[in-house]
Scaffold this motif. Structure first.
Motif, PDB file in Angstrom:
ATOM      1  N   LYS A  10     -67.421 -45.102  46.007  1.00  0.00           N
ATOM      2  CA  LYS A  10     -68.338 -46.057  45.380  1.00  0.00           C
ATOM      3  C   LYS A  10     -68.588 -45.721  43.912  1.00  0.00           C
ATOM      4  O   LYS A  10     -68.623 -46.602  43.048  1.00  0.00           O
ATOM      5  CB  LYS A  10     -69.660 -46.098  46.152  1.00  0.00           C
ATOM      6  CG  LYS A  10     -69.543 -46.722  47.531  1.00  0.00           C
ATOM      7  CD  LYS A  10     -70.882 -46.739  48.252  1.00  0.00           C
ATOM      8  CE  LYS A  10     -70.753 -47.369  49.626  1.00  0.00           C
ATOM      9  NZ  LYS A  10     -72.065 -47.365  50.356  1.00  0.00           N
ATOM     10  N   HIS A 136     -79.024 -40.556  49.895  1.00  0.00           N
ATOM     11  CA  HIS A 136     -78.356 -41.276  50.977  1.00  0.00           C
ATOM     12  C   HIS A 136     -77.698 -40.307  51.965  1.00  0.00           C
ATOM     13  O   HIS A 136     -77.459 -39.137  51.659  1.00  0.00           O
ATOM     14  CB  HIS A 136     -77.302 -42.223  50.399  1.00  0.00           C
ATOM     15  CG  HIS A 136     -76.384 -41.550  49.423  1.00  0.00           C
ATOM     16  ND1 HIS A 136     -75.284 -40.821  49.817  1.00  0.00           N
ATOM     17  CD2 HIS A 136     -76.427 -41.471  48.064  1.00  0.00           C
ATOM     18  CE1 HIS A 136     -74.667 -40.334  48.755  1.00  0.00           C
ATOM     19  NE2 HIS A 136     -75.336 -40.710  47.673  1.00  0.00           N
ATOM     20  N   HIS A 138     -74.779 -40.051  52.979  1.00  0.00           N
ATOM     21  CA  HIS A 138     -73.397 -39.644  52.698  1.00  0.00           C
ATOM     22  C   HIS A 138     -73.336 -38.401  51.801  1.00  0.00           C
ATOM     23  O   HIS A 138     -72.272 -37.823  51.647  1.00  0.00           O
ATOM     24  CB  HIS A 138     -72.638 -40.786  52.028  1.00  0.00           C
ATOM     25  CG  HIS A 138     -72.850 -42.107  52.695  1.00  0.00           C
ATOM     26  ND1 HIS A 138     -72.349 -42.403  53.946  1.00  0.00           N
ATOM     27  CD2 HIS A 138     -73.544 -43.203  52.289  1.00  0.00           C
ATOM     28  CE1 HIS A 138     -72.712 -43.626  54.279  1.00  0.00           C
ATOM     29  NE2 HIS A 138     -73.438 -44.133  53.299  1.00  0.00           N
ATOM     30  N   GLU A 184     -79.478 -45.469  52.330  1.00  0.00           N
ATOM     31  CA  GLU A 184     -78.628 -45.539  51.141  1.00  0.00           C
ATOM     32  C   GLU A 184     -79.413 -45.202  49.882  1.00  0.00           C
ATOM     33  O   GLU A 184     -79.162 -45.745  48.806  1.00  0.00           O
ATOM     34  CB  GLU A 184     -78.016 -46.942  51.021  1.00  0.00           C
ATOM     35  CG  GLU A 184     -77.058 -47.298  52.154  1.00  0.00           C
ATOM     36  CD  GLU A 184     -75.825 -46.398  52.187  1.00  0.00           C
ATOM     37  OE1 GLU A 184     -75.397 -45.920  51.118  1.00  0.00           O
ATOM     38  OE2 GLU A 184     -75.292 -46.164  53.288  1.00  0.00           O
TER      39      GLU A 184
END
Length: 239
Positions: A10, A136, A138, A184
């Protein structure tokens, strides 16, 4: 300017868009499935590479870019224990690495405010201090690189704190960093000073990744043609 991207998640895609909007050319994109492209003519033609990957591969990415003669701008965190070694290697061999735990202009202003506040609070020993950071799900490293940089700024300016620790302290000289990973969340860092009579809190809360990506591209523009180990203080002259 010709830019190579190392890492195409991203953040890499956002950097690509912003770089192109600013008139730059993306000449190479390296991700997990095309590692041999470090040796390609396209990668070697880059004026600078922007690297956002994960801790376990970042240092090898730097080495491969340096071997190709390409300066690196990197925002990968989670490897700060190797920072002195990397700095020494860059300076010794004439490489170029611009590294920051956070490329946001707002965060770097926040870091300067954090240091100033810590220097003031050094005189007021009735106040405890701790930090909370949220990102987030991730994000692999915890605490975040930004949180560690903020903690190091407090330790530098505050005599009663000598080290940071995760989640809970066992000694009064330890600075606690609490980490939250949920949803997120782009990134939030909050520093809280508390006494028996009041609380002082400073917080930076990112709305999205745009600020990080823009800062990385501006750092790449600054880095092209320079040598050595560079950071946001060199770019923004915040002191």
């Amino acid at each position: 300017m010709k830019i190579a991207l190392i890492g195409y998640g991203k953040m890499g895609k956002t950097i690509e868009r912003i770089a192109q909007e600013r008139g730059h050319e993306i000449v190479s994109i390296i991700d997990i499935d095309n590692q041999n492209d470090f040796e390609s003519d396209a990668f070697r033609s880059a004026d600078v590479a922007i690297e956002f990957t994960i801790p376990k591969v970042a240092l090898e990415n730097y080495k491969r870019a340096f071997a190709a003669g390409v300066p690196v701008v990197s925002g990968t965190t989670g490897w700060s224990e190797k920072l002195p070694e990397v700095k020494a290697d860059v300076e010794k061999n004439g490489y170029t690495l611009f590294w920051s735990s956070n490329f946001s202009l707002g965060v770097n202003v926040f870091m300067a405010v954090n240091k100033y506040l810590a220097s003031l609070m050094n005189n007021f020993t009735d106040y405890s201090v701790e930090m909370t950071e949220a990102h987030h799900i991730h994000k692999l490293d915890a605490p975040s690189g930004t949180a560690i940089t903020l903690a190091e700024g407090i330790i530098e300016k505050m005599d009663r704190k000598t080290a940071w620790v995760k989640e809970a302290a066992t000694k009064p000289e330890e600075l606690v960093i609490k980490s939250i990973r949920e949803g997120e969340v782009p990134g939030m860092h909050s520093i809280r000073y508390e006494s028996d009579v009041d609380v002082i809190t400073i917080t930076h809360d990112s709305k999205n990744r745009e600020g990080l990506a823009l800062g990385a591209v501006i750092a790449a523009e600054f880095t092209a043609g320079k040598k050595g180990f560079l950071g946001m203080n060199d770019l923004l002259k915040l002191g």
